[in-house]
Design a protein around this motif. Structure first.
Motif, short mmCIF file in Angstrom:
data_model
loop_
_atom_site.label_atom_id
_atom_site.label_comp_id
_atom_site.label_asym_id
_atom_site.label_seq_id
_atom_site.Cartn_x
_atom_site.Cartn_y
_atom_site.Cartn_z
N TYR A 248 -39.53 -25.13 -56.40
CA TYR A 248 -40.78 -24.39 -55.70
C TYR A 248 -41.12 -25.68 -56.39
O TYR A 248 -42.53 -26.38 -56.12
N VAL A 249 -41.82 -25.49 -57.91
CA VAL A 249 -42.10 -26.52 -58.91
C VAL A 249 -41.26 -27.85 -58.83
O VAL A 249 -43.29 -28.49 -58.76
N SER A 292 -60.49 -14.32 -59.52
CA SER A 292 -60.75 -15.14 -57.99
C SER A 292 -59.48 -14.62 -57.30
O SER A 292 -58.22 -13.51 -57.70
N ILE A 293 -59.56 -14.66 -56.33
CA ILE A 293 -58.74 -13.77 -55.50
C ILE A 293 -56.85 -14.23 -55.36
O ILE A 293 -56.33 -13.90 -54.48
N ASN A 294 -57.02 -15.55 -56.06
CA ASN A 294 -55.69 -15.59 -56.37
C ASN A 294 -55.11 -15.41 -57.81
O ASN A 294 -54.33 -15.98 -58.63
N GLY A 295 -55.60 -14.61 -58.69
CA GLY A 295 -56.00 -14.59 -60.58
C GLY A 295 -54.06 -14.33 -60.53
O GLY A 295 -53.71 -14.52 -61.94
N VAL A 296 -53.55 -13.11 -60.06
CA VAL A 296 -52.72 -12.52 -60.68
C VAL A 296 -51.53 -13.65 -60.89
O VAL A 296 -50.86 -14.11 -61.45
N GLN A 297 -51.48 -14.38 -59.13
CA GLN A 297 -50.52 -15.38 -59.05
C GLN A 297 -51.26 -16.70 -60.09
O GLN A 297 -50.20 -17.46 -60.40
N ASN A 298 -52.30 -16.99 -60.12
CA ASN A 298 -52.38 -18.72 -61.20
C ASN A 298 -51.92 -17.74 -62.14
O ASN A 298 -51.46 -18.72 -63.22
N VAL A 552 -46.81 -18.98 -55.90
CA VAL A 552 -47.33 -19.23 -55.78
C VAL A 552 -48.58 -19.48 -55.62
O VAL A 552 -49.29 -18.39 -55.35
N TYR A 553 -49.23 -20.61 -55.56
CA TYR A 553 -50.13 -21.04 -55.05
C TYR A 553 -51.13 -20.58 -54.01
O TYR A 553 -51.17 -21.56 -52.99
#
Ligand SMILES: Nc1nc2c(c(=O)[nH]1)N[C@H]1C(S)=C(S)[C@@H](COP(=O)(O)OP(=O)(O)OC[C@H]3O[C@@H](n4cnc5c(=O)[nH]c(N)nc54)[C@H](O)[C@@H]3O)O[C@H]1N2
Ligand SMILES: Nc1nc2c(c(=O)[nH]1)N[C@H]1C(S)=C(S)[C@@H](COP(=O)(O)OP(=O)(O)OC[C@H]3O[C@@H](n4cnc5c(=O)[nH]c(N)nc54)[C@H](O)[C@@H]3O)O[C@H]1N2
Ligand code: SF4
Ligand SMILES: [Mo]
Length: 683
Positions: A248-249, A292-298, A552-553
């Protein structure tokens, strides 16, 4: 004859608590000062603490238990209040079950352990707190990656320090310990969406667009893997899911990361090189990019940089906390299991939360739960510390409190929530209650209250009285009163409260609670026993939106389409030393530092909008409009505006969408929302 005296006590205005000295006349504080030479208590009063006198004696303080009647609120005795409340709660429990009562705690943490026990003994799964928007998302990401809800950076033993958005200068006006790092030859990386006093000290300051930190971390990881700089031995021995992560990276090039984050590609490469140049200790902020609405993944993407470079669980790096690092058993990360956890008010919406933060529920949908009676009807709302302004679309919480059949608010100050309550109970501030304090050099000290509490009681005393009146039982709530509670929280030291009271210089507790050091071969507390690139907890919920086991971003900006109408990124709540959520606006000395909450923008944007410092500007979001004074901050990127929250009528949370949430943690997107800014008509 007047009686002048000097007393040592605790400030606690913001939680703290910090030791301070107070000069008193006839039992009233006339001024506060630093303790200059105390051998065991350090004192460094911040700007908020300097206004403690205005906090303690404010006319909004609640002095007596108050009951709502047809004639308005009237003072009643504690006995009447406690027995009436207990009777109401027991009756509704019989009629509608325990879960129809919510036990809520606001930001203050110190009384949460007995309070959680009260809720559990009553039988309600609905023990919920302000942590539904504070730090829990960070705890979730930490736990998913490392198995510990806290990571302790070993700053003394590392070569590279990373402040991933922690900004002490904004919180307490202090630069310590950042300023000493360079002298010790350590490199400092700061990742912050604006320039700050701390970022100016950094060897490298990365300034991503708010809410894009995950992309930045993935771009850095790409450079590390592409250049073969990862710690292969560590990955092999201590991690899970590396091959999938690597694939993925490798799809996330530094060019792509630069495009998303606005951080130049050379800086992404430089960060990768510094992070692989020695041992790294990282201090992450409590919740800046978690709002932010993607905070945990960030944050998972950020923490996995530590797994990739071998900087987890070893000396000089980041150690998952084994047990709360305190000598007293009053730590707010209590361990009281909730009964019937699957029936809590979150209605199963946040299953990862309930696995990890199992001792309190996610209550971000509090207003909707009460107003819509979904997943079921709530009859009673009990709160210790309730500021309605902290929630997005805050006006709905006020409406919800109005609807609750019976509500009790225990508070320091009369506020909007009190207006809607059936009972309002007066709590002591720190300066009004005795305390035991772990001081410097392993000293435990008894610190007496500084001023007479009058009819107010310590929160813990109120909790114990409620438990006794309802005949509820448990380790803490069986204690007879507040003194017994203080005695109980120090039991691991082997010293009693009476012994401590009799020792004016405190007692040495050096050997009373030795902590076992973290052992990387035995103590990684994830389901796999390894640091997890692929999360085995999230894997169970993979079919839900946003629940990807890889970090995943997803870009929050894709949530919005009307960029012509709302071209600015709105970041709300970045801390300022003189504000503490709802607590300091009412104090004239602090309010005078920023007379009305300001909206900050950079001078380039101000010029484009025809604005200058001190002008009034209208801020519009998809949820409404508010007017603010303009402040110029050239630390901000063009297109980004910062506003502090909680300022009564001007509270920016009134116009933030309550359904704009991180799908894993439920955290609101307080720091990556959209708005427009226009010059207001003449004042
Ligand atoms: N837009 C935006 N909104 C945010 C945030 C943000 O960054 N941006 N941050 C979020 C975060 S992280 C947090 S923690 C919350 C703030 O959390 P809140 O709970 O809103 O924090 P406060 O307003 O400090 O305190 C809550 C209430 O507790 C009362 N209180 C203080 N001390 C005591 C005490 O000892 N006993 C009792 N019984 N009551 C007491 C205070 O008077 C106050 O009314 O706001 C959240 N909301
Ligand atoms: N004076 C004061 N101190 C406080 C509080 C208070 O109300 N007043 N509240 C306390 C509480 S409850 C909490 S939870 C903590 C919160 O503490 P933190 O979570 O650390 O929050 P902040 O200090 O607001 O933010 C730190 C920095 O994050 C940056 N930032 C904002 N968005 C982003 C982003 O998306 N990415 C990156 N990389 N940086 C970003 C900001 O520019 C800011 O300089 O503060 C605590 N300390
Ligand atoms: S307001 Fe300042 S002095 Fe008071 S407890 Fe908080 S940090 Fe300490
Ligand atoms: Mo917080």
């Amino acid at each position: 004859m007047s009686d002048n005296s000097f007393k040592i006590g605790m400030c606690g205005l913001c939680g703290g608590p910090c030791a301070i000295g107070a000069n008193l006349k006839d039992g009233r504080i006339t001024s506060v000062e630093r303790l200059k030479d105390h051998p065991y208590l350090s004192s460094d009063i911040c700007v908020r603490g300097a206004a403690l006198k205005q906090f303690l004696y404010h006319p909004d303080r609640i002095e007596h238990p108050m009951k709502r009647t047809d004639e308005g609120f009237v003072p009643v005795s504690w006995e009447e209040a406690i027995s009436d409340i207990a009777a109401r709660l027991l009756k509704t429990r019989e009629e509608s079950g325990a879960k129809s009562t919510i036990f809520y705690a606001g930001h203050p943490k110190w009384y949460r352990k007995p309070y959680a026990e009260l809720s559990a003994a009553f039988g309600s799964p609905n023990f919920v707190t302000e942590s539904s928007t504070c730090r829990s998302a960070t705890a979730i990401a930490n736990k998913l990656v490392s198995g510990g809800t806290f990571l302790l950076p070993d700053i003394g033993g590392c070569d590279v320090v990373v402040y991933w958005s922690g900004n002490q200068s904004g919180q307490d006006g202090k630069l310590i310990p950042t300023s000493g790092l360079k002298a010790k030859g350590k490199k400092l990386i700061v990742v912050d969406s604006r320039k700050t006093g701390v970022s100016e000290l950094a060897d490298l300051h990365l300034q991503p667009t708010p809410g894009t930190d995950g992309a930045l971390a993935l771009g850095i990881a790409n450079v590390i893997i592409s250049e073969g700089l990862e710690d292969k031995e560590f990955i092999e021995k201590y991690t899970r899911g590396y091959e999938e992560y690597k694939d993925y990276v490798l799809s996330f090039s530094p060019e792509k990361a630069a495009g998303i984050t606005g951080v130049p590609e050379e800086q992404i490469r430089e960060a990768a090189h510094i992070l692989t140049s020695g041992k790294v200790a990282m201090k992450c902020s409590n919740c800046a990019y978690m709002h932010s609405i993607n905070g945990v993944q960030n944050l998972r993407a950020i923490l996995l940089l530590l797994a990739l470079t071998g900087n987890l669980g070893l000396p000089g790096t980041n150690i998952p906390a084994m047990s709360p690092p305190v000598k007293l058993d009053n730590f707010h990360h209590f361990l009281v299991d909730r009964p019937d956890i699957d029936e809590d008010i979150s209605g199963g919406e946040f299953p990862v939360w309930n696995e990890i933060i199992n001792n309190e529920g996610q209550c971000v949908r509090l207003a909707d739960v009460i107003l819509n009676e979904k997943p079921y009807r709530i009859r009673n709302f009990i709160a210790f510390g309730m500021n309605t302004g902290m929630w997005p679309e805050s006006d709905r919480i006020v409406e919800a409190l109005r609807k609750a059949e019976f509500s009790v608010i225990t508070e320091l100050f009369w506020n909007e929530a009190c207006n809607e309550a059936d009972y309002v109970l007066p709590a002591c501030a720190s300066a009004e209650r005795d305390d035991v304090v772990a001081g410097k050099k392993n000293r435990l000290l008894f610190v007496e209250h500084m001023i007479d509490p009058g009819d107010k009681l310590p929160d813990v005393e109120i909790i114990l009285r409620l438990a006794h009146a309802m005949d509820l039982h448990g380790e803490f709530i069986d204690l007879p009163g507040y003194d017994a509670y203080l005695n109980h929280i120090m039991r691991k030291t082997g010293i009693t409260l009476d012994e401590l009271k009799a020792a004016p210089d405190g007692i040495d507790i050096r050997n009373s609670q030795p902590r076992r050091a973290f052992n990387i071969d035995e103590d990684i507390d994830t389901p796999s026993g390894k640091f997890e690139f692929v999360s085995s907890v999230i894997e169970k919920y993979e079919d839900r939106p946003g629940h990807d086991p890889l970090p995943v971003y997803s870009d929050w900006r894709e949530h919005f389409t009307e960029w012509d109408k709302y071209p600015f990124i709105l970041v709300t709540g970045s801390r300022k030393p003189w504000y503490f959520h709802s607590r300091t606006f009412r104090l004239p000395w602090l309010a005078n530092l920023e007379k009305h909450t300001c909206l900050s923008i950079c001078s380039e944007d101000a010029e484009r909008l025809g604005l200058k410092a001190g002008d009034k500007a209208v801020l519009s979001t998809p949820k409404g409009q508010l007017t603010y004074y303009v402040m110029i901050d050239d630390g901000l990127k063009s297109g980004v505006t910062y506003v502090y929250h909680d300022d009564g009528e001007q509270n920016v949370n009134r116009i933030i969408d309550r359904n704009y949430l991180d799908p894993i943690s439920g955290f609101p997107g307080f720091r990556s929302y959209v708005c427009s800014i226009e010059k207001a008509g003449k004042i």
